[in-house]
Enzyme design. Structure first.
Site, PDB file in Angstrom:
ATOM      1  N   GLY B  32      -4.248  -4.160 -11.516  1.00  0.00           N
ATOM      2  CA  GLY B  32      -4.664  -4.689  -9.841  1.00  0.00           C
ATOM      3  C   GLY B  32      -6.232  -4.731  -9.475  1.00  0.00           C
ATOM      4  N   CYS B 241      24.142 -20.902  -2.859  1.00  0.00           N
ATOM      5  CA  CYS B 241      23.507 -22.321  -3.705  1.00  0.00           C
ATOM      6  C   CYS B 241      24.283 -23.504  -3.846  1.00  0.00           C
ATOM      7  CB  CYS B 241      23.038 -22.085  -4.996  1.00  0.00           C
ATOM      8  SG  CYS B 241      22.685 -23.465  -6.160  1.00  0.00           S
ATOM      9  N   CYS B 244      25.318 -23.637  -7.678  1.00  0.00           N
ATOM     10  CA  CYS B 244      26.411 -22.815  -8.480  1.00  0.00           C
ATOM     11  C   CYS B 244      26.928 -21.952  -7.764  1.00  0.00           C
ATOM     12  CB  CYS B 244      24.700 -22.901  -9.523  1.00  0.00           C
ATOM     13  SG  CYS B 244      23.972 -21.318  -8.506  1.00  0.00           S
ATOM     14  N   CYS B 266      19.269 -23.300  -5.730  1.00  0.00           N
ATOM     15  CA  CYS B 266      18.238 -22.721  -6.216  1.00  0.00           C
ATOM     16  C   CYS B 266      16.820 -22.624  -5.963  1.00  0.00           C
ATOM     17  CB  CYS B 266      18.542 -21.665  -7.559  1.00  0.00           C
ATOM     18  SG  CYS B 266      20.193 -21.020  -7.361  1.00  0.00           S
ATOM     19  N   CYS B 272      19.723 -21.676 -11.544  1.00  0.00           N
ATOM     20  CA  CYS B 272      20.181 -22.778 -12.022  1.00  0.00           C
ATOM     21  C   CYS B 272      21.799 -23.532 -12.564  1.00  0.00           C
ATOM     22  CB  CYS B 272      20.167 -23.386 -10.453  1.00  0.00           C
ATOM     23  SG  CYS B 272      21.759 -24.152  -9.615  1.00  0.00           S
TER      24      CYS B 272
END
Lengths: 290, 285
Positions: B32, B241, B244, B266, B272
């Site tokens: 970080g 979605c 899909c 998606c 997808c």
């Protein structure tokens, strides 16, 4: 200048009271138990900028609950002294000791982490220009809540509750909590600055011309507020001002500065009513009377 | 595709790659922490992924398989250009499959399919400093990171709640890494934030203009900042979605005509496509 002798008598009366009670009669009665040791001590503070001396060999002690006024003309080193005391500037000589519970902290010798932690928790800083002390882009509530969040408070409801409480205490309408300070008047910004500083219950507040730039009626309200809060919270205050009326109203003790030097130091009423140093006499006599 | 011999492997010269790898090691050692590096001029403008490309170029070997996505999709201009860039300068294998890739450079998304050990996810970062919004001075933000003074991050979230009644920050949502550094996750949707937590892959972040790299090593805790009474939450959609049928992925809204018709699909094109291929396969069977 007919009343001069009378005032001198008053000053004498103050001084005799001081002698009788000893120095510790400075803080309000409630604090006397705690006030057996000074909260802040400056020892021989000196700050030079090249050949110019901004602050020369300043020493004093500040007791819990005591309001110390620093007066003097522009350029006399008042603000430099305040910045030395609050650790924002490093002195060329001398030191500042702060009493944190039982520990004694040398403000400049200690690490930056300690200094910043002190500044966030035990100290407050009220600037003449609220833009320096406030976040103008975020709401009043967030301004007040910032110190709490810095201390690790993570409950939105509690933080907002504290913000509302403090808005009320500094006489800002509660429905302004979500307004940014940029939408506030000058007096409200100053009061918000005070609320933002006092929310963590500090012991010591540095104020740099807190009433500068405010009109007299707003000034009076602000002074009243500062006085009552300082009394209730037993705050020690270092107050820098060029306005002797402000000093008279708020300060227990006064230091008069000229050319970076403290030329006179004493109880407020004594200094203002019976100035000893020629410069103090000049300062007091140059206040216009209405 | 064969490598263009006019270029050094992966465009950057060896000394530059070595410098960036050294900085990356530092970044991995302090999760970080924004490690400064000497960002190079790249043959594309700042803001198009110069940081990500430099990091990818530094970690790439000729054994690697590269996948590049932009907003989750493999076939947007930026993704196609960067993929072709490395095909030409490094001659590496490229793929659109999250499963097959060893290095994935991304902008704005983390793939839906969970990553595995050994994979490297490279993020393109426009503004690496999470405190920038509250504190414009770089000297001050560095001190604040050093002293762990992160109260102002919550001031921003407080503002969100007081204005919108909830935390409205929906992307670039600040996180606390390894319990120490507050980090900007780059402009990924907050939907993806939980995927960073204890991820098995190595996550590297490159900011070219700001000259910073930072990292989240595998199996590192990544916690999204929040309030006790306003806990962190991710977006959800009231429909799956449209292509899909996935109910667990991040959906893009696509406007179909001027009459207000729209569909939600998606954003991860590989996810997808794979789901559709699978369901087509099962129907045939």
């Amino acid at each position: 200048m007919n009343d001069q002798p009378l005032l001198a008598v008053n000053g004498l009366a103050d001084q005799s009271a001081l002698v009788v009670n000893g120095l510790t009669d400075q803080p309000p009665p409630a604090a006397r138990g705690l006030a057996d040791r000074p909260l802040l001590a400056a020892e021989g503070l000196t700050k030079r900028y090249g050949a110019r001396v901004a602050c020369r060999d300043v020493s004093f002690e500040l007791w819990p609950g005591e309001v110390l006024g620093i007066v003097g003309e522009s350029g006399s080193g008042k603000t430099t002294l305040l910045q030395l005391l609050s650790g924002k500037l490093t002195p060329c000589a001398g030191r500042v000791l702060y009493r944190d519970g039982d520990a004694l902290v040398d403000v400049h010798a200690t690490g930056e982490a300690v200094r910043r932690a002190l500044a966030r928790t035990q100290w407050g800083m009220v600037w003449q220009n609220p833009a320096e002390g406030l976040r103008l882009g975020v709401s009043a509530g967030a301004n007040i809540g910032e110190r709490l969040m810095a201390l690790g408070q993570r409950h939105y409801g509690h933080i907002r509750g504290a913000a509302l409480d403090w808005l009320k205490r500094v006489e800002i309408p509660e429905d302004r909590i979500d307004d940014p300070p940029s939408a506030f008047s000058g007096g409200m910004r100053q009061r918000l600055q005070i609320a933002r500083n006092l929310v963590t219950g500090p012991k010591l507040v540095f104020m740099d011309e807190p009433t500068g730039g405010l009109d007299v009626s707003v000034q009076a309200r602000l002074l009243d507020l500062i006085r009552s809060l300082a009394m209730r919270m037993n705050l020690a205050v270092v107050l820098v001002t060029h306005d002797l009326a402000v000093a008279r109203l708020l300060a227990h003790r006064l230091m008069v500065m000229q050319g970076g030097r403290v030329v006179e130091h004493g109880l407020t009423d004594r200094v203002l009513d019976d100035p000893l140093h020629p410069y103090s006499q000049l300062l007091v006599s140059s206040v216009p009377r209405v | 595709m064969n490598r263009d011999p006019q270029y050094n492997f992966a465009y950057l010269d060896e000394q530059t790659k070595r410098m960036i790898r050294r900085t990356l090691l530092k970044a991995v050692a302090v999760p970080g922490y924004q490690a400064p590096f000497a960002s190079r001029e790249m043959p594309l403008p700042y803001g198009w992924g110069t940081g990500g490309i430099q990091v990818t170029a530094s970690v790439l070997t000729d054994q690697d398989t590269l996948k590049v996505i932009d907003q989750g999709s493999d076939d947007t201009t930026n993704a196609v250009s960067i993929r072709r860039f490395f095909q030409r300068t490094a001659g590496v294998e490229v793929t659109t499959s999250t499963e097959k890739a060893t290095v994935i450079q991304t902008r704005h998304r983390i793939p839906e399919q969970p990553l595995r050990e050994g994979q490297v996810l490279v993020y393109q970062v426009p503004v690496p400093e999470p405190l920038r919004f509250m504190e414009p001075r770089e000297t001050d933000t560095r001190t604040m990171h050093a002293l762990e003074e992160y109260g102002v991050m919550h001031v921003k979230l407080y503002e969100d709640i007081s204005r919108h009644g909830r935390i409205a920050t929906s992307y670039n949502y600040p996180v606390l890494v390894n319990g120490r550094h507050v980090m900007s996750p780059s402009p990924i949707p907050r939907f993806d934030n939980p995927k960073m937590h204890m991820n098995k892959a190595l996550q590297l972040f490159g900011a070219g203009r700001e000259q910073r790299v930072y990292a989240v090593p595998p199996y590192t805790s990544v916690k999204s900042l929040d309030f006790e009474d306003h806990p962190f939450s991710v977006d959800a959609w009231d429909r799956p979605c449209a292509l899909c049928g996935a109910g667990d992925s991040y959906l893009d809204e696509i406007v179909l005509d001027d009459g207000g018709a729209r569909m939600f699909v998606c954003s991860d094109s590989d996810y997808c496509a794979r789901r559709r291929a699978e369901s087509a396969g099962s129907e045939v069977a």
